[in-house]
Design a protein around this motif. Structure first.
Motif, mmCIF file in Angstrom:
data_model
loop_
_atom_site.group_PDB
_atom_site.id
_atom_site.type_symbol
_atom_site.label_atom_id
_atom_site.label_comp_id
_atom_site.label_asym_id
_atom_site.label_seq_id
_atom_site.Cartn_x
_atom_site.Cartn_y
_atom_site.Cartn_z
ATOM 1 N N CYS A 158 -47.445 -65.147 46.774
ATOM 2 C CA CYS A 158 -48.062 -65.978 45.738
ATOM 3 C C CYS A 158 -47.475 -67.386 45.830
ATOM 4 O O CYS A 158 -46.255 -67.557 45.854
ATOM 5 C CB CYS A 158 -47.799 -65.390 44.354
ATOM 6 S SG CYS A 158 -48.440 -66.412 42.995
ATOM 7 N N GLN B 187 -47.541 -69.580 43.569
ATOM 8 C CA GLN B 187 -47.060 -70.035 42.257
ATOM 9 C C GLN B 187 -45.686 -69.464 41.936
ATOM 10 O O GLN B 187 -44.778 -70.197 41.574
ATOM 11 C CB GLN B 187 -48.059 -69.631 41.163
ATOM 12 C CG GLN B 187 -49.431 -70.232 41.385
ATOM 13 C CD GLN B 187 -50.424 -69.702 40.384
ATOM 14 O OE1 GLN B 187 -50.823 -70.419 39.494
ATOM 15 N NE2 GLN B 187 -50.801 -68.434 40.516
ATOM 16 N N CYS B 188 -45.534 -68.140 42.070
ATOM 17 C CA CYS B 188 -44.269 -67.489 41.709
ATOM 18 C C CYS B 188 -43.436 -67.087 42.929
ATOM 19 O O CYS B 188 -42.296 -66.684 42.785
ATOM 20 C CB CYS B 188 -44.525 -66.263 40.841
ATOM 21 S SG CYS B 188 -45.327 -64.885 41.696
ATOM 22 N N ASN C 229 -43.596 -64.513 44.717
ATOM 23 C CA ASN C 229 -43.442 -63.065 44.885
ATOM 24 C C ASN C 229 -44.538 -62.538 45.799
ATOM 25 O O ASN C 229 -45.615 -63.122 45.898
ATOM 26 C CB ASN C 229 -43.521 -62.346 43.532
ATOM 27 C CG ASN C 229 -42.316 -62.620 42.679
ATOM 28 O OD1 ASN C 229 -41.193 -62.680 43.168
ATOM 29 N ND2 ASN C 229 -42.543 -62.804 41.388
ATOM 30 N N ASN D 286 -54.355 -57.469 42.077
ATOM 31 C CA ASN D 286 -54.141 -58.722 41.357
ATOM 32 C C ASN D 286 -54.932 -58.715 40.048
ATOM 33 O O ASN D 286 -56.029 -58.169 39.991
ATOM 34 C CB ASN D 286 -54.591 -59.899 42.238
ATOM 35 C CG ASN D 286 -54.098 -61.233 41.754
ATOM 36 O OD1 ASN D 286 -53.290 -61.321 40.834
ATOM 37 N ND2 ASN D 286 -54.561 -62.287 42.388
ATOM 38 N N CYS E 284 -49.150 -62.726 37.398
ATOM 39 C CA CYS E 284 -48.205 -63.765 37.805
ATOM 40 C C CYS E 284 -47.640 -64.456 36.568
ATOM 41 O O CYS E 284 -48.392 -64.949 35.733
ATOM 42 C CB CYS E 284 -48.929 -64.779 38.698
ATOM 43 S SG CYS E 284 -47.903 -66.122 39.287
ATOM 44 N N HIS F 89 -52.246 -64.080 40.479
ATOM 45 C CA HIS F 89 -51.510 -64.586 41.644
ATOM 46 C C HIS F 89 -52.474 -65.399 42.498
ATOM 47 O O HIS F 89 -53.691 -65.127 42.515
ATOM 48 C CB HIS F 89 -51.008 -63.430 42.518
ATOM 49 C CG HIS F 89 -49.815 -62.701 41.966
ATOM 50 N ND1 HIS F 89 -48.599 -63.298 41.781
ATOM 51 C CD2 HIS F 89 -49.674 -61.404 41.605
ATOM 52 C CE1 HIS F 89 -47.743 -62.401 41.331
ATOM 53 N NE2 HIS F 89 -48.364 -61.246 41.201
#
Length: 91
Positions: free
Chosen positions: A18, A20-21, A23, A30, A35, A84
């Motif tokens: 991902c 953004q995070c 992970n 998803n 997320c 995500h």
């Protein structure tokens, strides 16, 4: 050697990262709350901002916090839940 097969001969899901995070996640599972991220920045400001006018007790002390939720813990879980997004997804 290739990826390990799961019981029944199936292959484990192909995980992606991902953006953004950061992970790893399975795109097939998803969802809109998968997320957890912060929408703001971890920033610092002097304590003077929160003191009553005319007070200067510890006013020069810098307070660090997430601008989105106010948490003072840099490692606090994200305050915004969303899907995500992989690096392969279009912007």
């Amino acid at each position: 050697t290739g990826p390990m097969a799961l019981p029944g001969g199936s292959q484990p899901p192909a995980l992606v990262v991902c953006r953004q995070c950061l992970n790893r996640f399975d795109p097939a599972s998803n969802g809109p709350r998968a997320c957890a991220v912060h929408d703001g920045m971890f920033s610092g400001e002097t304590a003077q901002r929160w003191l009553p006018p005319g007070s200067n007790e510890n006013g020069a002390e810098v307070q660090f916090f997430w601008t989105c939720c106010g948490s003072h813990d840099q490692d606090a879980p994200g305050c915004v839940l969303r899907f995500h997004t992989s690096y392969d997804d279009e912007d």
